[in-house]
Each structure stands twice: as C-alpha cells, then as structure tokens.
Scaffold this motif. Structure first.
Motif, short mmCIF file in Angstrom:
data_model
loop_
_atom_site.label_atom_id
_atom_site.label_comp_id
_atom_site.label_asym_id
_atom_site.label_seq_id
_atom_site.Cartn_x
_atom_site.Cartn_y
_atom_site.Cartn_z
N CYS A 98 5.75 10.62 2.28
CA CYS A 98 7.00 9.98 2.35
C CYS A 98 7.85 10.13 1.14
O CYS A 98 7.25 10.31 0.20
CB CYS A 98 6.92 8.50 2.56
N CYS A 99 9.05 10.50 1.34
CA CYS A 99 10.07 10.40 0.00
C CYS A 99 10.91 9.32 -0.14
O CYS A 99 11.92 9.23 1.06
CB CYS A 99 10.62 11.88 0.04
N ILE A 100 11.11 8.59 -1.09
CA ILE A 100 11.91 7.41 -1.21
C ILE A 100 13.11 7.56 -2.58
O ILE A 100 12.53 7.76 -3.57
CB ILE A 100 11.14 5.88 -1.27
N GLY A 101 14.30 7.81 -2.06
CA GLY A 101 15.17 7.86 -3.11
C GLY A 101 15.48 6.62 -4.20
O GLY A 101 15.15 5.36 -3.75
N HIS A 154 5.73 11.21 6.36
CA HIS A 154 6.74 12.24 6.30
C HIS A 154 7.99 11.34 6.57
O HIS A 154 8.82 12.22 7.15
CB HIS A 154 6.39 13.24 7.41
N VAL A 155 8.29 10.46 6.09
CA VAL A 155 9.63 9.69 6.28
C VAL A 155 10.39 10.14 4.91
O VAL A 155 9.92 10.01 3.88
CB VAL A 155 9.55 8.25 6.53
N LEU A 203 1.05 -1.17 0.10
CA LEU A 203 -0.08 0.04 0.05
C LEU A 203 0.80 1.25 -0.08
O LEU A 203 1.67 1.16 0.95
CB LEU A 203 -1.04 0.09 1.14
N ILE A 204 0.68 2.27 -1.02
CA ILE A 204 1.45 3.34 -0.96
C ILE A 204 0.40 4.43 -1.29
O ILE A 204 -0.30 4.61 -2.15
CB ILE A 204 2.31 3.33 -2.42
N VAL A 257 6.23 9.93 -2.55
CA VAL A 257 6.94 10.20 -3.75
C VAL A 257 8.24 9.08 -4.10
O VAL A 257 8.95 9.14 -2.98
CB VAL A 257 7.69 11.54 -3.80
N ILE A 258 7.93 8.20 -4.61
CA ILE A 258 8.77 6.84 -4.85
C ILE A 258 9.48 7.22 -6.01
O ILE A 258 9.03 7.14 -7.18
CB ILE A 258 7.97 5.64 -4.82
#
Length: 260
Positions: free
Chosen positions: A28-31, A45-46, A5-6, A11-12
């Motif tokens: 959340c922001c994932i690099g 907010h991770v 679940l996203i 932002v992925i």
C-alpha cells in the motif's frame, strides 16, 4: 486499544495520520496528507493520496485508487479534499477523486456505503449514507446522491445530476436528468418507472405513505414537474411527499426523468 499493524512493504509518507487499530496490508502507498480513522483496513496494493480522510472501520480492497488528482482538464493542482465517512466498503479498482476549485473544493462520501468493484466517484460529488454503487458504476463530477440510493451495475450518472433519497437505478442505465426521491429508474436512456417500492417498504413506509407518493407522482406527470409541484406545495402532505416536493423545487439547472 487494538494494535496498529503495517506490513513492512507498505510505503507511508511522513505526515500521514494512521488511526488506532488500523491495518495496512502489503504494497500500500499512503500520501503525506492522508488521514485514516481508527480500525481502517487497507487489504493490499491500495493507493491513497492527496488531502484525503477515510472514516473509522472502513475497508479498502486491493488496487483501489483513492484521492488522486481529479479527471478534469481545468484542475491545475489546487488544494482540494476528499472526505470519506465511516464503515464504508470500497472494493477492488474503485477510484474516488477530490474536488476542484470550481466545484467547491471537496468530494464527500457519507457513512456505511458499499462501492463495488471498478466504480468511479468523480470530483465534487456529494454521496449520502448507505449508498450502494454496484460494479462499474460511473458517477460524473458535481453529482449529488441522497441517502439509501442503489445504483445498478454498469450505469452512468451524468455530471450535475441529483438523485433523491431512496431512489433505485436499474442496471445498464444512463441517467441524464434528476431522479425524484424514492423513484425507480431504468433504461439505456433512463426513464422514471414508478416508485422504489422495495426500498420504501424496507425503510418502514406505510401503505398510506406509499399511496400518497403514488398519487403525487401521477399528478406530477400531468405537466411540468416544477409547475405541478408548486401547485401542490400548499397542500397537506406527509414527510416523504414533502421531501419529494422540496427536491423538485430545490436548486438545479437540470430537468427530471419522467415516465415514458
């Protein structure tokens, strides 16, 4: 298999690997180099960046910042890593940084840890399994922290310090030298205050083992730790006592915290 679940506001980046059953909360922001294991949960907010792996069943709480560039002026953007094990609980505002080229290039965090709010794990640290960092603990670069260590709130660990397995650090301590396995340490300029008896008993140490450790600690305190440890090395010892001697004689440029 559980559904991944996203949240639509997350932002992925392209290239990120998201495990089966993961849950990515709002904002959340994932690099692009991030790898999240199965059933990892990011509350909201991770931010996770860099070459960072987070092990299965870990939970990261709001406003944690994981994998951002090390806080080291020598870092020039080289490719380094942050490896976080399984089933960790990483609470609000925690920061964890990857390694540096000069420190081996990797920061490692073991399994089943609890990192309470506002803790910091700096570059090139090695954190063992079942470690607890209470609120606002700051672990400086290149530190090695063994399994089952508990560090009390608002404590600071000086760079390159080693903390042996099963040690306990009291709150508001400033730890500037190595801590023996199973040691109890406390104080604004921390000193060794005996053994972590509560931790030893919780992990099944017998009365005989505790008595042996107490006797060894008393003997070690009668001179230079390394000299006394070398004298004791050839004697017959139990597993925990041998672990303490091996720790003392292990590679380190730092001194040891001793009793007052």
């Amino acid at each position: 298999m559980a559904e991944t679940l996203i949240h639509p506001s997350a932002v992925i980046a392209e290239g990120a690997q998201i495990g089966q059953g993961a849950r990515i909360g709002p904002f959340c922001c994932i690099g692009p180099q991030v790898r999240l294991g199965d059933r990892v949960e990011l509350k909201s907010h991770v931010v996770i960046e860099g070459d960072t792996a987070v092990g299965e069943d870990s939970v990261v709480f709001p406003f944690a910042s994981i994998g951002q560039a090390p806080q080291d002026l020598k870092f020039k953007g080289e490719q380094t890593r942050l490896e976080i094990g399984a089933r960790n609980r990483i609470r609000e505002y925690v920061t964890m940084n990857p390694g540096t080229e000069g420190g081996g290039g990797v920061t490692q965090v073991g399994d089943d840890g609890l990192f309470m709010s506002s803790c910091h794990v700096a570059h090139d640290c090695r954190i063992g399994d079942r470690v607890v960092l209470v609120n606002s603990v700051a672990v400086a670069g290149h530190c090695h922290i063994g399994d089952d260590v508990v560090i009390g709130g608002l404590s600071g660990i000086h760079q390159f310090v080693r903390i042996g397995r099963g040690a306990m650090i009291g709150a508001l301590s400033m730890v500037t030298a190595d801590v023996l396995p199973f040691g109890l340490v406390q104080g604004p300029r921390a000193h060794l205050d005996g053994l972590n008896l509560v931790g030893l008993k919780r992990r099944g140490a017998t009365r005989g083992e505790i008595a042996e450790l107490r006797q060894m600690l008393a003997g070690l305190s009668e001179g230079a730790f390394r000299d006394r440890a070398r004298e004791m090395q050839g004697q017959d010892h139990g597993d925990r006592a041998r672990e303490m001697l091996d720790f003392i004689l292990g590679p380190s440029d730092r001194s040891f915290l001793k009793p007052l």
